[in-house]
Write an enzyme that holds these catalytic residues in place. Structure first.
Site, PDB file in Angstrom:
ATOM      1  N   ASN A 425       0.838  -1.189   0.000  1.00 38.54           N
ATOM      2  CA  ASN A 425       0.000   0.000   0.000  1.00 38.54           C
ATOM      3  C   ASN A 425       0.879   1.248   0.000  1.00 38.54           C
ATOM      4  O   ASN A 425       1.585   1.514   0.975  1.00 38.54           O
ATOM      5  CB  ASN A 425      -0.908   0.036   1.232  1.00 38.54           C
ATOM      6  CG  ASN A 425      -1.703   1.338   1.302  1.00 38.54           C
ATOM      7  OD1 ASN A 425      -2.633   1.538   0.529  1.00 38.54           O
ATOM      8  ND2 ASN A 425      -1.317   2.238   2.194  1.00 38.54           N
ATOM      9  N   GLU A 426       0.875   1.968  -1.111  1.00 34.55           N
ATOM     10  CA  GLU A 426       1.466   3.297  -1.273  1.00 34.55           C
ATOM     11  C   GLU A 426       2.990   3.336  -1.175  1.00 34.55           C
ATOM     12  O   GLU A 426       3.581   4.434  -1.139  1.00 34.55           O
ATOM     13  CB  GLU A 426       0.852   4.295  -0.268  1.00 34.55           C
ATOM     14  CG  GLU A 426      -0.642   4.484  -0.471  1.00 34.55           C
ATOM     15  CD  GLU A 426      -1.262   5.606   0.330  1.00 34.55           C
ATOM     16  OE1 GLU A 426      -2.377   6.027  -0.017  1.00 34.55           O
ATOM     17  OE2 GLU A 426      -0.632   6.052   1.308  1.00 34.55           O
ATOM     18  N   ASN A 427       3.659   2.191  -1.186  1.00 36.73           N
ATOM     19  CA  ASN A 427       5.105   2.227  -0.987  1.00 36.73           C
ATOM     20  C   ASN A 427       5.875   2.680  -2.224  1.00 36.73           C
ATOM     21  O   ASN A 427       6.904   3.356  -2.097  1.00 36.73           O
ATOM     22  CB  ASN A 427       5.601   0.868  -0.500  1.00 36.73           C
ATOM     23  CG  ASN A 427       5.125   0.579   0.912  1.00 36.73           C
ATOM     24  OD1 ASN A 427       4.566   1.456   1.572  1.00 36.73           O
ATOM     25  ND2 ASN A 427       5.335  -0.629   1.390  1.00 36.73           N
ATOM     26  N   GLY A 430       5.301   6.319  -2.060  1.00 35.27           N
ATOM     27  CA  GLY A 430       6.104   6.925  -1.008  1.00 35.27           C
ATOM     28  C   GLY A 430       7.550   7.132  -1.418  1.00 35.27           C
ATOM     29  O   GLY A 430       8.159   8.174  -1.146  1.00 35.27           O
ATOM     30  N   SER A 471      -0.379  -0.363  -4.691  1.00 36.13           N
ATOM     31  CA  SER A 471      -1.489   0.533  -4.983  1.00 36.13           C
ATOM     32  C   SER A 471      -1.156   1.865  -4.324  1.00 36.13           C
ATOM     33  O   SER A 471      -0.861   1.888  -3.128  1.00 36.13           O
ATOM     34  CB  SER A 471      -2.797  -0.029  -4.419  1.00 36.13           C
ATOM     35  OG  SER A 471      -3.894   0.779  -4.754  1.00 36.13           O
TER      36      SER A 471
END
Length: 807
Positions: A425-427, A430, A471
């Site tokens: 998730n979002e890595n 990030g 994602s």
């Protein structure tokens, strides 16, 4: 002898034994061992013993922070009579850094909440009484100590949750409390077996033309190399294989199978499947039972004129994902049983949801979750458990990640509802945008997991399903990971930096996260917060808002639509209404972009405690106004206003397999009740969208209204909320008692905008059947209310009118 399983859940005691927080342990906790429940955790054991207050109430979360800094020892005794069998101690969930001892001898150590651990203990068991102990090192102390081994890695929130394989949101999140748990959170048992046992059963079901095929992958643990028999039964057929090694694959075919479909597309047919391990003479050694569903599955990421698609295709049919993100339903997940899952699934399906995304900062849910998804046709998008942080790829973490992933894929592979494995998730996002690249230098951060290790495990163990590395994901490594024209997108500038009208600037291919914050039901908040007086800035209200700069953001987002109320009741209603309107606008706008947009996954369905958050179902399981907005917006058939190319457009969405033919009444209504109307015939093909331009000419004193049978009413105000001159809300109310509660009929004497009944404020168990109703003068609506047959609800009727007129 068939495998025998004996749970060891009785007689446990709990004692603090070390850790950096040992000095903070209250004397009453340290005085004597505390009775412990297995499955369970330290917090709930101390709560059950009356030694701590409820961690969810007032400021107890902060007052109980010492629990997460303490090492805890669980101990029990059990009787056993050793025989000739092999005996294993099977720990389905140890949270997290644990040392396991039997009769004073260490049998193993663990450092992963998400794995099952199996220890051979045949030689350690003694006749009569045996002593079992599990000592948990503080996961927080452990994670901080691992910085010396791995080096620091960027992460969100306060603690380095990325350095230990534990539920990330236990360490605090922007909707969750900082309650670092420890305990035996899933079942613990002794298993006794002879000759061989089923180490794993992994059925992979596919459809090839008119034939269903199940390849049943069976792995064995053995005492010897003598032949054993594997029998597989499905659809009245039995297939046998003689096995001399440690694995086999038994493939069976089902001609013309009944297919498994997502809800709204067909039936959810499943075929019972049984695997029996036996000796050549037929004596049973072990068995496994489950079910499979036959369906084809693809994730369409093909390029097109708009960019790159992201669309689920089941049995050859594109499926628009009407989704919601799922977080652990409790900070103490052992408390979430099948009944509680079933309540959440009922709330999800009633809201029109057909997909749940199991978010990467939580857990792999229990088998009950996925079984309910199978039964109800809810698609499951499953994250691997990485969220919002850079993760080391060195040992021992890498080995834990691999073992955890292999177990999760093997366990969940039979479920037809599972449609996607997602790496994180979002890595990727990030690393691109959150300053990680500069901080990390040449250190690993998880990319190898998402692009190498995890996809290889999925390809080996579950090649029937698609995989994506993260994602958001733009399908190509050469693009920004959150490009809305490619793949799946997260929309978080809306809420964090700007108003929900910002959704109108997006036409994503697939919106995998977006949402807006709002207060829980008042009865939920009042149970959790005892502030007197209760105000928008009273201490308990602020503590139960974990969003970054949350109180100020709520007010900023309110100020873009209404004068910000100072009094708590109006402020509470305003935040709930603002959230509901944001959900309604975002979902309906994105749905109207179909087929360019192929799905929406609202953040978030549920909460893990009573909190001001993005959920549509609050921490006590009550429906927020945003839930009703989601239900209306996920209607099978929907008309909605929107802007396209600078013009006002009415879109009609038909997410069913039959054409939608219906009369449409479009009106421009002045606030005083006068109107201009036009009628037309609506014709929308199956799974299609049609659009028609609406003549402009609106003002700050009128509203466009579209009424079509089979769809919730659609409205559009031409002026911003702060410029609208909404009339004073005038209406009459009649109430009558009915079998399951009462009915409240409201007749409008003026335009009523977003009329909502906050029934829990009168009776905590009261649940209305609708909310956010806009009525024209002279119109009526009847609210059905379950759970409070004789209550007077007229005082808790609210509208947007009252907020707009506060200036």
């Amino acid at each position: 002898m068939a495998l025998q399983r004996r749970t060891l859940h009785d007689g446990w005691r709990l004692t603090p034994v070390g850790g950096s927080g040992l000095g903070a342990v209250p004397p009453e906790v340290a005085a004597a061992p505390v009775p412990a429940t297995v499955p369970g955790c330290v917090h709930t054991d101390l709560l059950a013993a009356g030694l701590i207050p409820d961690p969810y109430l007032d400021d107890n979360e902060a007052r109980l922070a010492w629990i997460g800094r303490v090492d805890w020892r669980y101990e029990t005794e059990f009787d056993h009579q050793p025989g000739e069998s092999t005996v294993d101690l099977v720990c389905a969930g140890l949270d997290t850094v644990a040392r396991v001892e039997l009769n004073g001898t260490e049998v193993g150590t663990t450092a992963n909440m998400h794995r099952t651990h199996r220890f051979g203990v045949s030689d350690l068991l003694t006749p009569g009484t045996n002593r079992l102990a599990v000592t948990f090192t503080s996961a927080l102390d452990h994670a901080e100590a691992m910085r010396a081994h791995y080096g620091d890695r960027p992460h969100t929130n306060a603690h380095p949750y990325n350095l230990v394989r534990k539920m990330a949101c236990n360490f605090g999140w922007d909707w969750g409390p900082d309650l670092v748990t420890a305990g035996i959170w899933r079942p613990l048992a002794l298993e006794s077996w002879r000759r061989a046992r089923l180490a794993s059963v992994r059925p992979l079901a596919t459809v090839d033309g008119e034939t269903g095929r199940v390849a049943v992958h069976v792995a064995l643990q053995r005492e010897d190399a003598d032949p054993v028999l594997v029998r597989v039964r499905c659809d009245g057929q039995e297939f046998k294989a003689t096995v001399t090694g440690e694995s086999t694959v038994v493939t069976l075919e089902v001609p013309e199978p009944r297919l498994w479909w997502p809800r709204g597309y067909g039936e959810q047919h499943r075929y019972p499947l049984e695997v029996v391990l036996a000796q050549p003479d037929g004596t049973e050694l072990d068995s496994w039972s489950g079910a499979v569903g036959f369906r084809s599955l693809a994730l369409d990421t093909s390029p097109d004129e708009h960019g790159t698609s992201f669309r689920f295709v089941v049995n050859g049919k594109p499926v628009f994902a009407r989704g919601a993100n799922w977080i652990p339903d409790d900070c103490f997940p052992h408390r979430v049983d099948r009944e509680r899952y079933a309540r959440r699934f009922a709330q999800a399906t009633a809201a029109g949801v057909n997909l749940l995304r199991v978010w990467g900062g939580g857990i792999y849910e229990s088998d009950d979750f996925y079984d309910l998804a199978d039964a109800q046709g809810i698609l499951v998008w499953q994250d691997f458990l990485f969220a919002c942080a850079a993760y080391p790829e060195e040992e021992p973490l890498r080995g834990e990640v691999a073992a955890e992933a292999r177990e999760a894929v093997t366990r969940l592979a039979p479920h037809p509802s599972l449609v996607l494995w997602n790496g994180s998730n979002e890595n990727l996002w990030g690393h691109e945008d959150w300053g990680w690249r500069e901080r990390l230098g040449d250190r690993t951060w998880g990319l190898g997991y998402y692009t190498d290790l995890l996809p290889k495990i999925v390809a080996e163990l579950d090649p029937t399903r698609p995989y994506c590395p993260s994602s958001p994901w733009s399908v190509s490594a050469g693009r920004h990971p959150n490009d809305p024209d490619h793949g799946c997108t997260h929309v978080w500038d809306v809420w964090n930096q700007r108003d929900y009208l910002g959704y109108l600037d997006y036409a994503p291919r697939f919106a995998a996260e977006f949402g807006f914050c709002g207060a829980p039901a008042l009865s939920t908040l009042r149970r959790a917060v005892t502030d007197e007086p209760l105000t928008p800035r009273s201490p308990g209200v602020v503590r139960h808002n974990k969003a970054a700069d949350g109180p100020a953001k709520l007010d900023r987002r309110l100020a873009e639509h209404f004068p910000v109320p100072a009094e708590f009741p109006a402020w509470h209603w305003a935040t709930q209404l603002n959230q509901a309107r944001a959900v309604r606008l975002g979902v309906q706008h994105f749905r109207a972009q179909a087929p360019r947009c192929a799905g929406t996954i609202v953040w978030q369905l549920n909460d893990c405690w009573p909190v001001i958050s993005w959920s549509v179902v609050d921490g006590d399981g009550r429906l927020k106004p945003a839930w009703y907005a989601l239900r209306d917006s996920y209607a099978d058939r929907l008309v909605t206003f929107g802007e396209r190319d600078g013009k006002l457009v009415l879109s009609a969405i038909n997410d069913t397999d039959t054409p939608w033919e219906a009369p449409a009444l479009l009106r421009r209504v002045s606030f005083d009740g006068s109107e201009e109307a036009q009628s037309s015939e609506l014709s929308v093909p199956p799974r299609g969208v049609t659009r028609q331009e609406v003549p402009v000419g609106g003002s700050a004193t009128d509203v466009f209204v579209a009424d079509v049978p089979g769809s919730p009413r659609a409205t559009w105000f031409s002026a911003p909320d702060l410029e609208l001159r909404l009339p004073e809300a005038r209406y009459s109310v009649e109430s009558r008692t009915v079998a399951e509660g009462c009915e409240l009929t409201v007749t409008a004497e003026s335009l009523l905008v977003d009329l909502t009944l906050l029934a829990d404020q009168v009776s905590e168990s009261a649940v209305p059947d609708r909310a956010l109703v806009t009525l024209l003068p002279g119109e009526s609506v009847t609210f059905g209310v379950r759970g409070a047959p004789s209550a007077d609800f007229s005082a808790v009727l609210h509208t947007a009118n009252e907020l707009a007129r506060r200036a």
